[in-house]
Design a protein around this motif. Structure first.
Motif, PDB file in Angstrom:
ATOM      1  N   GLU A  70      33.579  62.771  50.083  1.00 30.44           N
ATOM      2  CA  GLU A  70      33.926  63.974  49.326  1.00 30.44           C
ATOM      3  C   GLU A  70      32.660  64.730  48.921  1.00 30.44           C
ATOM      4  O   GLU A  70      32.617  65.959  48.967  1.00 30.44           O
ATOM      5  N   GLN A 102      31.336  66.618  51.836  1.00 32.06           N
ATOM      6  CA  GLN A 102      32.144  67.833  52.041  1.00 32.06           C
ATOM      7  C   GLN A 102      31.718  68.913  51.055  1.00 32.06           C
ATOM      8  O   GLN A 102      31.614  70.084  51.421  1.00 32.06           O
ATOM      9  N   THR A 162      30.207  72.604  51.980  1.00 29.95           N
ATOM     10  CA  THR A 162      30.853  73.837  51.539  1.00 29.95           C
ATOM     11  C   THR A 162      29.901  74.684  50.699  1.00 29.95           C
ATOM     12  O   THR A 162      29.852  75.909  50.856  1.00 29.95           O
ATOM     13  N   TYR A 221      36.718  73.124  48.563  1.00 28.64           N
ATOM     14  CA  TYR A 221      35.765  72.443  49.443  1.00 28.64           C
ATOM     15  C   TYR A 221      36.455  71.332  50.221  1.00 28.64           C
ATOM     16  O   TYR A 221      35.833  70.667  51.037  1.00 28.64           O
ATOM     17  N   SER A 222      37.733  71.143  49.991  1.00 30.53           N
ATOM     18  CA  SER A 222      38.570  70.275  50.825  1.00 30.53           C
ATOM     19  C   SER A 222      40.023  70.674  50.552  1.00 30.53           C
ATOM     20  O   SER A 222      40.279  71.605  49.800  1.00 30.53           O
TER      21      SER A 222
END
Length: 186
Positions: free
Chosen positions: A104, A107, A111, A156-157
């Motif tokens: 995470e 990611q 981002t 961002y996810s």
């Protein structure tokens, strides 16, 4: 970033800090010099090739050695994005990246990098992957009621969001959400 190879192809680094850094697997802290600034130096000893990091800026140092230096994720974000469109100076550890799993966190970095690489705020607005938009919290469910600024968010996810507000040409990050509970309410 690789340093220009032609600088090193014919230059002997015998008995220098470069040779010692290569031999011992160290990075090199450098003075401001065009050929040494924040790049990877290729050093060759016989048939053996080495890569030595030539570090000048705190950002490049943190980027390559934040684990070795025991820099926590929140401080790393502040250093990494200093002077960019993203400002993490208001981000607190309790509402920041320390709560994230490693995947995470990667990611999030990807981002944030994408966000700062955009040409303008218009291109950020049009980026369907970011879904940059206003947070519309209301009543008891407005987690940012104490802020006078317009709170914005972007993804961002699939579930995770970054909250903050724009001040001038910078997005000031105030919270990183992992579970979509705040975003569900606005």
């Amino acid at each position: 970033m690789k340093c220009p190879l032609n600088v090193w192809q014919q230059e002997s680094v015998t008995a220098t800090a470069l040779a010692e850094a290569a031999e011992n697997g160290f990075s090199l802290l450098s003075f401001k010099s065009e050929k040494y600034t924040d790049c990877v130096l290729d050093i060759q000893k016989g048939s053996q090739k080495y890569e030595v990091l030539s570090i000048y800026s705190p950002r490049y140092l943190a980027q390559n050695h934040y684990i070795d230096l025991n820099i926590d994720r929140c401080d790393y974000l502040k250093i990494r994005y200093e002077g960019t469109r993203i400002d993490c100076s208001l981000l607190e550890k309790k509402s920041g990246p320390d709560q994230l799993e490693e995947s995470e966190y990667k990611q999030l970095l990807g981002t944030l990098d994408k966000f700062v690489q955009h040409e303008s705020w218009d291109t950020i607005d049009r980026d369907d992957g970011l879904e940059y938009k206003r947070y519309h919290g209301a009543g008891k469910k407005n987690y940012f009621a104490g802020y006078s600024q317009t709170i914005m968010k972007f993804r961002y996810s699939e579930k995770q969001r970054v909250f903050g507000y724009r001040k001038g040409d910078r997005f000031r990050v105030i919270l990183i959400e992992r579970d979509h509970k705040i975003s569900n309410n606005g």
